[in-house]
Design a protein around this motif. Structure first.
Motif, short mmCIF file in Angstrom:
data_model
loop_
_atom_site.label_atom_id
_atom_site.label_comp_id
_atom_site.label_asym_id
_atom_site.label_seq_id
_atom_site.Cartn_x
_atom_site.Cartn_y
_atom_site.Cartn_z
N GLN A 150 -4.21 8.85 -6.75
CA GLN A 150 -3.53 7.91 -5.88
C GLN A 150 -3.62 6.48 -6.44
O GLN A 150 -4.04 5.54 -5.77
N VAL A 191 -0.84 11.34 -8.66
CA VAL A 191 -0.90 11.85 -7.30
C VAL A 191 -2.35 12.17 -6.94
O VAL A 191 -2.83 11.84 -5.85
N TRP A 245 2.37 7.00 -11.97
CA TRP A 245 1.24 7.04 -11.05
C TRP A 245 0.59 8.41 -11.12
O TRP A 245 1.15 9.36 -11.66
N THR A 304 0.87 -1.17 0.00
CA THR A 304 0.00 0.00 0.00
C THR A 304 0.92 1.22 0.00
O THR A 304 1.80 1.32 0.85
N LEU A 305 0.71 2.10 -0.96
CA LEU A 305 1.60 3.25 -1.13
C LEU A 305 0.84 4.56 -1.05
O LEU A 305 -0.36 4.62 -1.32
N ARG A 306 1.56 5.61 -0.71
CA ARG A 306 1.06 6.99 -0.80
C ARG A 306 1.90 7.65 -1.89
O ARG A 306 3.12 7.74 -1.77
N TYR A 307 1.25 8.07 -2.97
CA TYR A 307 1.95 8.61 -4.12
C TYR A 307 2.11 10.12 -3.99
O TYR A 307 1.16 10.83 -3.70
N GLY A 308 3.33 10.59 -4.20
CA GLY A 308 3.63 12.01 -4.18
C GLY A 308 4.16 12.45 -5.53
O GLY A 308 4.37 11.62 -6.43
N PHE A 340 7.08 7.84 -3.93
CA PHE A 340 6.01 7.25 -3.14
C PHE A 340 6.53 6.81 -1.80
O PHE A 340 7.73 6.59 -1.62
N ARG A 341 5.62 6.66 -0.85
CA ARG A 341 5.95 6.20 0.48
C ARG A 341 5.20 4.90 0.73
O ARG A 341 4.01 4.80 0.44
N LEU A 399 3.19 2.50 2.83
CA LEU A 399 2.36 2.52 4.03
C LEU A 399 2.22 1.13 4.64
O LEU A 399 2.14 0.99 5.86
#
Length: 67
Positions: free
Chosen positions: A50, A47, A45, A11-15, A19-20, A22
């Motif tokens: 997401q 942002v 991706w 599970t990622l957080r896209y910037g 990405f980070r 999670l």
């Protein structure tokens, strides 16, 4: 049988610049095709949405509303 993080999607957080992670995993699923994308080759991706994409063509189709 226990699953390692290598056996499941992350599970990622896209910037805007990356990405980070999670929750750990070794891949994500393309939001359009459902194709597994290994994290080490993930390059496309959105942002705003997401969501990850397998190829630049798939990302373009999605962002133009064709997918």
């Amino acid at each position: 049988m226990l699953m390692s993080s290598a056996d499941r999607p992350a599970t990622l957080r896209y910037g805007p610049n990356g990405f980070r992670v999670l929750s750990p995993g070794n891949h994500v699923l393309c939001a359009v095709t459902g194709e597994q994308i290994p994290l080490e080759v993930l390059r496309y991706w959105s942002v705003e949405r997401q969501e990850p994409y397998a190829t630049p063509e798939v990302a373009t189709r999605r962002l133009l509303g064709e997918a």
